[in-house]
Write a protein that holds these residues in place. Structure first.
Motif, mmCIF file in Angstrom:
data_model
loop_
_atom_site.group_PDB
_atom_site.id
_atom_site.type_symbol
_atom_site.label_atom_id
_atom_site.label_comp_id
_atom_site.label_asym_id
_atom_site.label_seq_id
_atom_site.Cartn_x
_atom_site.Cartn_y
_atom_site.Cartn_z
ATOM 1 N N HIS A 23 0.831 -1.204 0.000
ATOM 2 C CA HIS A 23 0.000 0.000 0.000
ATOM 3 C C HIS A 23 0.869 1.258 0.000
ATOM 4 N N LYS A 24 1.921 1.277 0.836
ATOM 5 C CA LYS A 24 2.822 2.430 0.899
ATOM 6 C C LYS A 24 3.521 2.644 -0.439
ATOM 7 N N THR A 26 2.526 1.705 -3.496
ATOM 8 C CA THR A 26 1.571 2.186 -4.488
ATOM 9 C C THR A 26 1.234 3.654 -4.240
ATOM 10 N N TYR A 27 0.982 4.014 -2.980
ATOM 11 C CA TYR A 27 0.657 5.400 -2.651
ATOM 12 C C TYR A 27 1.807 6.329 -3.041
ATOM 13 N N MET A 28 3.030 5.981 -2.641
ATOM 14 C CA MET A 28 4.172 6.861 -2.902
ATOM 15 C C MET A 28 4.433 7.001 -4.398
ATOM 16 N N THR A 30 2.249 6.795 -6.837
ATOM 17 C CA THR A 30 1.186 7.657 -7.361
ATOM 18 C C THR A 30 1.406 9.103 -6.925
ATOM 19 N N HIS A 31 1.781 9.295 -5.674
ATOM 20 C CA HIS A 31 2.020 10.632 -5.134
ATOM 21 C C HIS A 31 3.149 11.333 -5.896
ATOM 22 N N GLN A 156 2.556 18.317 -0.819
ATOM 23 C CA GLN A 156 1.259 18.097 -1.465
ATOM 24 C C GLN A 156 1.177 18.917 -2.753
#
Length: 181
Positions: A23-24, A26-28, A30-31, A156
């Motif tokens: 999950h981390k 994939t999130y990173m 994408t981020h 962000q």
């Protein structure tokens, strides 16, 4: 060293690709892809002479190979090689290179490298690097990578966009002031 490489080659899939980190990862990924669309060299206060360099592209290419290495030391050397390229480019500007110059450029290079497994690589190196390797120049550059990754994780896209709007308004205000004079 050869024995270490053999062991890591055999164990790598089990210790590197842990499901708990998926999950981390994939999130990173994408981020960072989102940040790549909005972060500009100007946002990082980079001089055009540096970020327009073909040599900087080679530093990004070097970092993009990080996932192909299986031992922590090989990964550390890959990071080190990319950092040496960055330092070479910064020194070509004729001034001394400090962390204030290096870190923003490293962040830019890391963004451009399209690092897919950034968190996993940082975690892997942190966990499995030989403690004797934690005191050298190579590990020092790794700490810069950790700093850059942490910064990118906390940045962000909205923050960058607000900054861009503010800079555009300041530029417009200045142009209006110049026209009034």
């Amino acid at each position: 060293e050869e024995m270490q490489k053999y062991v890591y080659t055999r164990l790598y899939p089990m210790i590197f690709f842990k499901r708990e980190y998926q999950h981390k990862v994939t999130y990173m990924h994408t981020h960072i892809a989102k940040l790549r669309k909005v972060v500009t060299p100007e946002y990082l206060e980079l001089k055009p002479i540096y970020f327009e360099s073909d040599t900087i592209a080679s530093a990004s290419e070097e970092l993009s190979t990080l996932d192909t290495f299986v031992t922590p030391l090989e990964k550390l050397i890959c990071i080190f090689n990319a950092c040496k390229i960055i330092i070479f480019v910064l020194q070509s500007g004729g001034s001394m290179v400090g962390a204030d110059d290096f870190l923003p450029m490293f962040i830019w290079v890391l963004l451009q490298s399209e690092q897919k497994l950034l968190n996993s690589n940082v975690e892997f190196i942190s966990r499995y690097i030989d403690p004797e390797e934690r005191f050298g120049e190579q590990y020092c550059f790794f700490t810069h990578m950790v700093s850059a990754a942490t910064y990118l994780a906390s940045l962000q896209p909205d923050t960058v966009n607000k900054w861009k709007k503010k800079k555009a308004q300041e530029k417009l205000d200045k142009e209006n002031e110049d026209q009034e004079m």
